[in-house]
Design an enzyme around this catalytic site. Structure first.
Site, short mmCIF file in Angstrom:
data_model
loop_
_atom_site.label_atom_id
_atom_site.label_comp_id
_atom_site.label_asym_id
_atom_site.label_seq_id
_atom_site.Cartn_x
_atom_site.Cartn_y
_atom_site.Cartn_z
N HIS A 289 3.41 4.35 -6.62
CA HIS A 289 4.82 3.94 -6.64
C HIS A 289 4.97 2.44 -6.89
O HIS A 289 4.02 1.65 -6.75
CB HIS A 289 5.50 4.30 -5.32
CG HIS A 289 4.91 3.58 -4.13
ND1 HIS A 289 5.20 2.27 -3.84
CD2 HIS A 289 4.05 3.99 -3.18
CE1 HIS A 289 4.55 1.90 -2.76
NE2 HIS A 289 3.83 2.93 -2.34
N GLU B 276 1.60 8.92 1.90
CA GLU B 276 0.57 7.95 2.22
C GLU B 276 -0.16 8.34 3.52
O GLU B 276 0.33 9.18 4.30
CB GLU B 276 1.22 6.57 2.38
CG GLU B 276 0.28 5.41 2.73
CD GLU B 276 -0.84 5.21 1.73
OE1 GLU B 276 -1.75 6.07 1.67
OE2 GLU B 276 -0.82 4.18 1.03
#
Length: 209
Positions: free
Chosen positions: A9, A82
């Site tokens: 990202h 994550e």
């Protein structure tokens, strides 16, 4: 031949500040949105068939930039989140070092299970590896772009390649909005083609937090 593109990202304010994000849902900042818009045409040139993203906003919004160019929908998968950083989430790295000196030292040394409620590298790799494989299976013989996170990307790639976490420590983390390309064929299985590819619009933090 199946091509899997693992895309980190764009930048967030917490990236810029050195604050531990983990699975906290932090949005992209202006730089992150710029990075996604810049990278999207390059990835579109790979002619993806499927886009899959972590369900956290910073990944979904990054993937949305590619969806806008390609016209493809963005599928989400919570397994692409994550690494969970336990008691560190929301702390500056400097604060984590002060409050959890032993755990911080183990983390910096590459301990796969440093404590403080941080997800183990084994669990992270299995979670991401399974999600990557399932994403790749959506377009066998085609190209799949998976939008995820720095630490997650590295361990998931390592899992697919069969690389030990000590080997993965020698592989640099992805910069914001950079990507790794893997390919899979019947003869060789998964193999690494490129790593940390992308345009640098402005300095971006590469720390996988």
């Amino acid at each position: 031949m199946t091509r899997l593109v693992v895309w980190r990202h764009g930048n967030t304010d917490w990236n810029a500040a050195g604050r531990v994000q983990g699975q906290t849902d932090v949005p992209l900042n202006d730089l992150g949105r710029e990075q996604a818009r810049t990278a999207a045409p390059l990835l579109a040139g790979l002619r993806p068939d499927v886009i899959v993203a972590s369900d956290l906003r910073r990944a979904v919004d990054t993937a949305a930039a590619l969806a806008e160019v390609t016209g493809l929908p963005v599928r989400t998968d919570a397994r692409l989140r994550e690494r969970h950083f336990g008691q560190w989430q929301g702390l500056l790295l400097t604060e984590a070092a002060e409050r959890f000196p032993d755990e911080y030292a183990r983390w910096r040394a590459g301990d796969p299970d440093p404590g403080a409620g941080i997800e183990t590298l084994e669990d992270l790799g299995k979670r991401l590896g399974a999600a990557f494989q399932d994403a790749a299976d959506l377009a066998a013989g085609g190209t799949v772009v998976v939008t995820t996170h720095g630490g997650a990307a590295r361990q998931g790639v390592g899992y697919l390649l069969g690389w030990d976490h000590r080997v993965m420590r020698t592989v640099g983390s992805l910069g914001n909005c950079h990507w790794t390309e893997l390919r899979h064929g019947d003869a060789r299985g998964w193999h690494l083609r490129t790593h940390n590819v992308g345009l640098i619009t402005r300095p971006a933090l590469a720390e996988p937090v």
